[in-house]
Scaffold this motif. Structure first.
Motif, PDB file in Angstrom:
ATOM      1  N   UNK A 116       0.845  -1.203   0.000  1.00 55.55           N
ATOM      2  CA  UNK A 116       0.000   0.000   0.000  1.00 55.55           C
ATOM      3  C   UNK A 116       0.882   1.256   0.000  1.00 55.55           C
ATOM      4  N   UNK A 117       0.436   2.241  -0.759  1.00 55.67           N
ATOM      5  CA  UNK A 117       1.136   3.532  -0.738  1.00 55.67           C
ATOM      6  C   UNK A 117       0.649   4.370   0.444  1.00 55.67           C
ATOM      7  N   UNK A 118      -0.403   3.905   1.093  1.00 59.62           N
ATOM      8  CA  UNK A 118      -1.056   4.697   2.144  1.00 59.62           C
ATOM      9  C   UNK A 118      -0.087   5.243   3.212  1.00 59.62           C
ATOM     10  N   UNK A 119       0.810   4.416   3.794  1.00 62.54           N
ATOM     11  CA  UNK A 119       1.676   4.969   4.844  1.00 62.54           C
ATOM     12  C   UNK A 119       2.503   6.162   4.361  1.00 62.54           C
ATOM     13  N   UNK A 120       2.956   6.091   3.117  1.00 62.08           N
ATOM     14  CA  UNK A 120       3.765   7.189   2.559  1.00 62.08           C
ATOM     15  C   UNK A 120       2.903   8.448   2.405  1.00 62.08           C
ATOM     16  N   UNK A 121       1.678   8.257   1.918  1.00 62.47           N
ATOM     17  CA  UNK A 121       0.780   9.407   1.702  1.00 62.47           C
ATOM     18  C   UNK A 121       0.324   9.982   3.053  1.00 62.47           C
ATOM     19  N   UNK A 122      -0.001   9.098   3.992  1.00 65.83           N
ATOM     20  CA  UNK A 122      -0.487   9.554   5.302  1.00 65.83           C
ATOM     21  C   UNK A 122       0.594  10.357   6.030  1.00 65.83           C
ATOM     22  N   UNK A 123       1.830   9.891   5.913  1.00 65.39           N
ATOM     23  CA  UNK A 123       2.937  10.626   6.549  1.00 65.39           C
ATOM     24  C   UNK A 123       2.962  12.070   6.042  1.00 65.39           C
ATOM     25  N   UNK A 124       2.722  12.220   4.750  1.00 60.10           N
ATOM     26  CA  UNK A 124       2.714  13.558   4.152  1.00 60.10           C
ATOM     27  C   UNK A 124       1.492  14.360   4.621  1.00 60.10           C
ATOM     28  N   UNK A 125       0.330  13.697   4.621  1.00 58.02           N
ATOM     29  CA  UNK A 125      -0.907  14.403   4.997  1.00 58.02           C
ATOM     30  C   UNK A 125      -0.859  14.886   6.441  1.00 58.02           C
ATOM     31  N   UNK A 126      -0.223  14.088   7.295  1.00 58.07           N
ATOM     32  CA  UNK A 126      -0.145  14.455   8.718  1.00 58.07           C
ATOM     33  C   UNK A 126       0.537  15.803   8.916  1.00 58.07           C
ATOM     34  N   UNK A 127       1.529  16.089   8.043  1.00 51.67           N
ATOM     35  CA  UNK A 127       2.264  17.364   8.175  1.00 51.67           C
ATOM     36  C   UNK A 127       1.344  18.564   7.951  1.00 51.67           C
ATOM     37  N   UNK A 128       0.222  18.334   7.284  1.00 48.45           N
ATOM     38  CA  UNK A 128      -0.687  19.441   6.954  1.00 48.45           C
ATOM     39  C   UNK A 128      -1.460  19.925   8.178  1.00 48.45           C
ATOM     40  N   UNK A 129      -1.572  19.065   9.159  1.00 49.45           N
ATOM     41  CA  UNK A 129      -2.270  19.399  10.413  1.00 49.45           C
ATOM     42  C   UNK A 129      -3.636  20.048  10.160  1.00 49.45           C
ATOM     43  N   UNK A 130      -4.455  19.360   9.380  1.00 46.05           N
ATOM     44  CA  UNK A 130      -5.802  19.865   9.094  1.00 46.05           C
ATOM     45  C   UNK A 130      -6.611  19.971  10.378  1.00 46.05           C
ATOM     46  N   UNK A 164     -15.362  21.633   5.979  1.00 43.37           N
ATOM     47  CA  UNK A 164     -14.339  20.636   6.317  1.00 43.37           C
ATOM     48  C   UNK A 164     -13.190  20.696   5.308  1.00 43.37           C
ATOM     49  N   UNK A 165     -12.016  20.195   5.759  1.00 39.96           N
ATOM     50  CA  UNK A 165     -10.880  20.023   4.855  1.00 39.96           C
ATOM     51  C   UNK A 165     -11.024  18.637   4.231  1.00 39.96           C
ATOM     52  N   UNK A 166     -11.435  18.626   2.981  1.00 43.55           N
ATOM     53  CA  UNK A 166     -11.749  17.360   2.310  1.00 43.55           C
ATOM     54  C   UNK A 166     -10.496  16.777   1.654  1.00 43.55           C
ATOM     55  N   UNK A 167     -10.264  15.494   1.909  1.00 41.40           N
ATOM     56  CA  UNK A 167      -9.167  14.773   1.243  1.00 41.40           C
ATOM     57  C   UNK A 167      -9.831  13.640   0.463  1.00 41.40           C
ATOM     58  N   UNK A 168      -9.831  13.739  -0.851  1.00 40.29           N
ATOM     59  CA  UNK A 168     -10.462  12.684  -1.663  1.00 40.29           C
ATOM     60  C   UNK A 168      -9.383  11.661  -2.013  1.00 40.29           C
ATOM     61  N   UNK A 169      -9.615  10.393  -1.649  1.00 34.94           N
ATOM     62  CA  UNK A 169      -8.602   9.363  -1.922  1.00 34.94           C
ATOM     63  C   UNK A 169      -9.144   8.346  -2.925  1.00 34.94           C
ATOM     64  N   UNK A 170      -8.260   7.865  -3.778  1.00 41.52           N
ATOM     65  CA  UNK A 170      -8.655   6.845  -4.752  1.00 41.52           C
ATOM     66  C   UNK A 170      -7.410   6.050  -5.135  1.00 41.52           C
ATOM     67  N   UNK A 171      -7.621   4.911  -5.806  1.00 39.60           N
ATOM     68  CA  UNK A 171      -6.445   4.154  -6.227  1.00 39.60           C
ATOM     69  C   UNK A 171      -5.734   4.850  -7.379  1.00 39.60           C
TER      70      UNK A 171
END
Ligand code: R5P
Length: 310
Positions: free
Chosen positions: A143-157, A210-217
């Protein structure tokens, strides 16, 4: 162990090798003037654990054929074990008979890989997890998810909500919510009127302010994503960003995305990215999954758990 890369995405293959501190396997891969592909493995691979990195992205058929030919060459050169590393699995969306007299091409691709001599498969974010069942050989799914989540976390939405642009990606969105520490989730209902035209309907969940994050494959022609971004705005989203594992960006993706202008598009390097094609007003962030793939390759080689990575 030896890691080879075809011409689909050599930068990724080299990045994996660099991460592992190994020299890429030596091979010549070219095309004759009539477009037939010719391959020659230059390393002695007898008895070795060989990995071939080749996402079957555009041009899908050439990249797939090249992978098959490389595997055939490795098999005939007596490689001990051959693992096809497909960071992106082309034809994955043709995974069922949704109407009469259509093929299941994702299964055909699986058959071709095995017939060519592949002993194991390493994939990332398959369009549908069931594709794993198309193989009767070991398959590891990353899964690419951990890499993407690490990045999203920095945004501190302040008020994030993870949105699935269709019911099919709901499970993926839920996994993002959990990884983001319990973010809320919403689903947009989608109907496809043709291969590239989308009709979106109602929204399950609250997007207002809300801060919307749309995720898809994946984003291919961006019909799904552009429509989802527009719907999120219509439903009162404060900001809309997009995160996908595979950024194919096939025409007219950039035009569609520029029109709806998400704050940012986050994707990975499972397929090559061409920064020069990105419109100047679109912010594209490309995260590398080379370390994830490298770690999985080492674990496969050492007979260690791959699922432990997640
Ligand atoms: C569909 O089920 C997939 O998850 C993607 O949403 C879709 O394949 C993307 O294609 P496009 O960008 O052409 O709408």
């Amino acid at each position: 162990m030896r890691i080879f890369t075809g011409r689909a995405h050599p930068q990724l293959g080299f990045a994996i090798c660099k991460h592992l501190g190994v020299t890429p396997g030596l091979c010549e891969v070219g095309s004759f003037s009539d477009s037939e592909i010719n391959v020659r493995i230059l390393d002695d691979v007898r008895g070795l654990d060989a990995f071939v990195v080749q996402p079957t992205c555009l041009p899908v058929n050439d990249n797939l054929m090249e992978l098959l030919i490389m595997v055939d060459a490795l098999r005939r050169a007596s490689a001990g074990r051959i693992t096809a590393v497909l960071p992106y699995y082309g034809y994955a969306r043709q995974d069922r008979k949704h109407e009469g007299r259509v093929p299941i091409t994702a299964k055909l691709v699986a058959n071709l890989l095995v017939e060519a001599g592949v002993n194991r498969v390493l994939c990332m974010d398959l369009h549908a997890q069931q594709i794993q069942g198309f193989f009767d050989i070991p398959m590891d799914h990353l899964y690419a998810r951990p890499v993407i989540v690490r990045y999203l976390r920095q945004k501190q939405f302040a008020a994030p909500v993870v949105v699935s642009p269709d019911v099919g990606s709901a499970k993926m969105a839920l996994a993002f919510c959990q990884a983001l520490g319990g973010a809320e989730m919403a689903i947009i209902e989608k109907r496809r009127s043709s291969g590239s035209e989308i009709e979106h309907g109602f929204v399950i969940g609250n997007l207002r302010d809300r801060d919307v994050i749309i995720v898809d494959d994946m984003i291919s022609t961006a019909g799904s994503m552009a429509s989802a971004v527009a719907i999120a705005r219509q439903n009162g989203a404060k900001s809309v960003m997009v995160a996908v594992s595979h950024g194919l960006f096939v025409k007219p993706a950039w035009e569609r995305l520029a029109e709806v202008a998400p704050v940012e598009i986050v994707t990975t390097d499972t397929v090559p990215q061409h920064a020069q094609e990105t419109p100047p007003d679109v912010k594209l962030t490309v995260l590398s999954v080379a370390p994830t793939l490298a770690e999985a390759i080492v674990r496969i080689h050492r007979n260690q758990s791959v699922s432990a990575l997640f």
